[in-house]
Design an enzyme around this catalytic site. Structure first.
Site, PDB file in Angstrom:
ATOM      1  N   ASP A  37      44.326  24.333  74.850  1.00 50.92           N
ATOM      2  CA  ASP A  37      44.526  25.657  74.273  1.00 50.92           C
ATOM      3  C   ASP A  37      45.937  25.834  73.714  1.00 50.92           C
ATOM      4  O   ASP A  37      46.133  26.508  72.694  1.00 50.92           O
ATOM      5  CB  ASP A  37      44.261  26.733  75.328  1.00 50.92           C
ATOM      6  CG  ASP A  37      42.776  26.967  75.559  1.00 50.92           C
ATOM      7  OD1 ASP A  37      41.962  26.534  74.711  1.00 50.92           O
ATOM      8  OD2 ASP A  37      42.425  27.574  76.591  1.00 50.92           O
ATOM      9  N   ASN A  92      47.161  35.132  71.458  1.00 47.82           N
ATOM     10  CA  ASN A  92      47.038  35.302  72.906  1.00 47.82           C
ATOM     11  C   ASN A  92      47.762  36.557  73.394  1.00 47.82           C
ATOM     12  O   ASN A  92      47.139  37.498  73.828  1.00 47.82           O
ATOM     13  CB  ASN A  92      47.594  34.073  73.626  1.00 47.82           C
ATOM     14  CG  ASN A  92      46.533  33.324  74.403  1.00 47.82           C
ATOM     15  OD1 ASN A  92      45.367  33.358  74.043  1.00 47.82           O
ATOM     16  ND2 ASN A  92      46.940  32.641  75.448  1.00 47.82           N
ATOM     17  N   LYS A 129      67.759  40.326  87.021  1.00 52.12           N
ATOM     18  CA  LYS A 129      67.966  41.763  86.858  1.00 52.12           C
ATOM     19  C   LYS A 129      66.780  42.308  86.081  1.00 52.12           C
ATOM     20  O   LYS A 129      66.244  41.636  85.192  1.00 52.12           O
ATOM     21  CB  LYS A 129      69.279  42.043  86.106  1.00 52.12           C
ATOM     22  CG  LYS A 129      69.656  43.518  86.020  1.00 52.12           C
ATOM     23  CD  LYS A 129      71.030  43.666  85.393  1.00 52.12           C
ATOM     24  CE  LYS A 129      71.393  45.139  85.200  1.00 52.12           C
ATOM     25  NZ  LYS A 129      71.509  45.870  86.463  1.00 52.12           N
ATOM     26  N   ASP A 170      60.223  43.342  85.735  1.00 48.21           N
ATOM     27  CA  ASP A 170      60.523  42.008  85.207  1.00 48.21           C
ATOM     28  C   ASP A 170      60.066  41.838  83.762  1.00 48.21           C
ATOM     29  O   ASP A 170      60.554  40.953  83.060  1.00 48.21           O
ATOM     30  CB  ASP A 170      59.862  40.934  86.074  1.00 48.21           C
ATOM     31  CG  ASP A 170      60.571  40.778  87.418  1.00 48.21           C
ATOM     32  OD1 ASP A 170      61.678  41.313  87.569  1.00 48.21           O
ATOM     33  OD2 ASP A 170      60.008  40.104  88.306  1.00 48.21           O
ATOM     34  N   ASN A 174      47.936  37.761  81.169  1.00 49.51           N
ATOM     35  CA  ASN A 174      47.450  39.102  81.492  1.00 49.51           C
ATOM     36  C   ASN A 174      46.602  39.096  82.763  1.00 49.51           C
ATOM     37  O   ASN A 174      46.758  39.944  83.640  1.00 49.51           O
ATOM     38  CB  ASN A 174      46.649  39.640  80.311  1.00 49.51           C
ATOM     39  CG  ASN A 174      45.879  40.898  80.650  1.00 49.51           C
ATOM     40  OD1 ASN A 174      46.434  41.984  80.693  1.00 49.51           O
ATOM     41  ND2 ASN A 174      44.572  40.762  80.880  1.00 49.51           N
TER      42      ASN A 174
END
Length: 266
Positions: free
Chosen positions: A51, A123, A133, A152, A166
């Site tokens: 992929d 994608n 941080k 993040d 996801n």
């Protein structure tokens, strides 16, 4: 109907792969197809690999709207985009030479950073912190403020991309027949100062999502378009929309999107 007989192969050029491809090249020539070096001369673009290579092929060839894409794997890799292997390559040639060939259309997202030239993603788009941080983003839907995110990062995924990063962030898998995109958080912070939805949400194709970075000591996050990362020195605004651009792939009988999702995960 335009005859699709000019094929461009996209692959990582190494001796091992080239040796495996020699029998395929001979088969292509026997079926009266032409192998072209320049993708702009092709009407069929075939990626060789998994992929990741398929995503590269689509990006490097510019999301061609006048070409059909097909993915080809070497070995037994599980793949969402690659339907063909050494064992059934002949089926690919027969399929693309057939009149009335059915194609599968995958929607993509269009991304503009700081108002510059757009990027397309098959994608997902991700924006992540590059240091230890968090980053802070104001999130707007159709120019209206929705939430202020701190964490993040965020993933904005297409329907086919919903099975990738996801999904690992607890997002839903979306049918590609639904032209939409999904927004998922990466380790968000929720407290008295910052409050987010705390779950993924799906936007219709007609919506515009805008992310504005709030300077808070982390002004150099990294953005990735599919599987390519771009360090952008200063990010003020990211706009995500969907237009009519799609990626067209060969559609096989009895091999729907959900057949492939089942093959990969169940």
């Amino acid at each position: 109907m335009t005859k699709r007989n000019n094929i461009h192969f996209y692959y990582h050029n190494c001796e091992e792969i080239v040796n495996k491809l020699e029998p395929l090249f001979e088969l292509v020539n026997k079926h009266d197809f032409n192998i072209v070096d320049n993708h702009e001369d092709a009407n069929v673009i075939i990626s060789i690999g998994g992929d990741g290579v398929f995503l590269e092929a689509v990006r490097k060839t510019g999301f061609r709207q006048d070409a059909i894409y097909a993915g080809f794997t070497l070995g037994n890799l599980s793949s969402l985009y690659c339907d063909f292997s050494l064992e059934n390559f002949n089926d690919l040639l027969e399929t693309i030479s057939r009149e009335g060939m059915k194609v599968r259309k995958f929607p993509v997202i269009k991304v503009q950073v700081n108002g510059l030239r757009p990027f397309y993603c098959l994608n997902e788009l991700t924006i992540r912190s590059t240091i230890v941080k968090t980053i802070v983003l104001d999130v707007f839907i159709d120019e209206r403020h929705f939430e202020t995110f701190r964490g993040d990062g965020m993933v904005i995924a297409t329907p086919t991309g919903s099975t990738a990063y996801n999904k690992s962030n607890k997002g839903a898998i979306i049918d590609p027949l639904i032209p939409s995109y999904q927004v998922s958080e990466i380790s968000s912070m929720n407290n008295n100062n910052y409050r987010t939805l705390g779950s993924s949400f799906v936007l219709d194709k007609s919506r515009k999502l805008t992310l504005k970075e709030i300077e808070d000591g982390n002004d150099h996050p990294i953005i990735s378009f599919d599987n390519e990362a771009f360090p952008i020195r200063k990010i003020d605004k990211i706009e995500i929309t969907m237009d009519d651009t799609v990626v067209k792939t060969v559609r096989l009988k009895n091999n729907s999107y959900w057949d492939r999702v089942k093959r990969m995960f169940l």
